[in-house]
Write an enzyme that holds these catalytic residues in place. Sequence first.
Site: not given
Ligand code: NAD
Length: 481
Positions: A173, A226, A230, A248, A282, A384
């Site tokens: 997804k 993400g 989450t 991650e 990130c 963050e």
């Molecule tokens: P998010 O956690 O809102 O969403 C990430 C993904 O998870 C999306 O596809 C979303 O639809 C899905 N999701 C949300 N709730 C869920 C649930 N209950 N069950 C399953 N899936 C669910 O994050 P975002 O706003 O899309 O991305 C930004 C975040 O990602 C920032 O915190 C950033 O630091 C982090 N990030 C981390 C890395 C890493 O490698 N550590 C890389 C890129 C981004």
Amino acid sequence: MENIFNYIDGQLVKPVSGNYLDNYNPAEGKVYSLIPDSDKKDVENAIDVAKRAFPDWSGLSITERGNILNKVADFIDRDHEKLALAESIDNGKPLKLAKSVDIPRASANMRFYATAIQHFASEAHIPDDQFINYTTRKPVGVAGCISPWNLPLYLFTWKIAPALAAGNTVVAKPSEITPMTAFLFSKLCIEAGMPKGVLNIIHGLGSKTGQAIIEHPDTPLISFTGGTETGKRIAATAAPMFKKLSLELGGKNPNIIFADCDFDQALSTSVMSSFANQGQICLCGSRIFVERTIYDRFVKEFVDKVENLTVGDPLEETTKMGAVVSEPHMEKVLSYIDLAKKEGGKVEIGGNQIKLEGRCAEGYFIAPTVITGLNHACRTNQEEIFGPVVTIMPFDSEEEVVSYANSTAYGLAATIWTENLKKAHRVADKVKSGIIWVNCWLVRDLRTPFGGMKQSGVGREGGWEALRFFTEPKNICINTK
Ligand code: NAD
């Protein structure tokens, strides 16, 4: 208006409910496509076919699986311009960045794991003349792969490629905020002859579609990138089901600048590490600590450089910074700038939304923002923000700056600037981060373990780590006498 479809069992299909969500172009602030509002039923259909496809896919030779991944990479390269444009329109990032970073890396991810699997061997021990130990590493089944919006196709393929190369089938997804390149990717998979059901891409909301993937009993592997909140919710669901989990998560990365650094290099790379992709990587450094003896000069020259960062239409060649990804995200970032002011911060430059003219008049643009005068412990420096906002703070000693660097709940990345080799080693050893860059930033070797400490994640991706995650080891011990 382009409709996006789910990709299930080798076909592009509508969501069972027939419901769709709006997909925005953040540079224009307008809906420009519709994405499936998929629910449990769509996810169940995808997991069913992925389960059925597993025996055949895992039974293929590593060369046959690798050939298909390489073919998909060929098509990514062929469609480089089209994919980069789609990524820029969907995310708001400068087209130039999508062309030079996002899309080349998506193709590199596929090629890297298509060939890495050829070299992946497991341990064997023959400690004496009686017992022989060897290990098998088999794919596990259906992997659930969930990715965020900041580097859409880049991070999507970073999970899918090792999962498939290792012989798992996948239900993936992408973020509902940036679904377009994952949709185009599904078309490339069809063209490349990816066997039906091996990769399934379901679009929809995290709380509904994503949650259904996590909760399903037949996704024993969950790879998630993400936000930390989450990640907590996902862990709470998946841990009692004893799923293998790779998380991650977020970061609040320190950038430590010692007075004995190569000043010009530290300065220009720090501007980039603060504002690349509108600060929505990130790995961006968001807390800059500068040794007091060069602090005033650094702040002045940093602000001068930021003044020249053109915020503009992401499709223009001259644009250095595009739109942030969505209106709610823009509001969140602006609310943190307000918080910083309330906490006593001084906005040296930026601090406001930018209104452009013409096609981008309703877009979500924020001026690159530099804040000084804050304490390392305040909320602005602990939480963050994930946008074009950095703070700069002075320090006097090594011990002090290490304690500032380690003072947050996160531990994803850090950057150290010094020409003193011993100091670089000492500080790198003490800072708690999954990756430390010394005199550079965002240099990524795909062979090295990638991930975060503390609340920045659990487990590592990259190189052998991802192939270990996507396989289950079994030790077989034979008595030869
Ligand atoms: P998010 O956690 O809102 O969403 C990430 C993904 O998870 C999306 O596809 C979303 O639809 C899905 N999701 C949300 N709730 C869920 C649930 N209950 N069950 C399953 N899936 C669910 O994050 P975002 O706003 O899309 O991305 C930004 C975040 O990602 C920032 O915190 C950033 O630091 C982090 N990030 C981390 C890395 C890493 O490698 N550590 C890389 C890129 C981004």
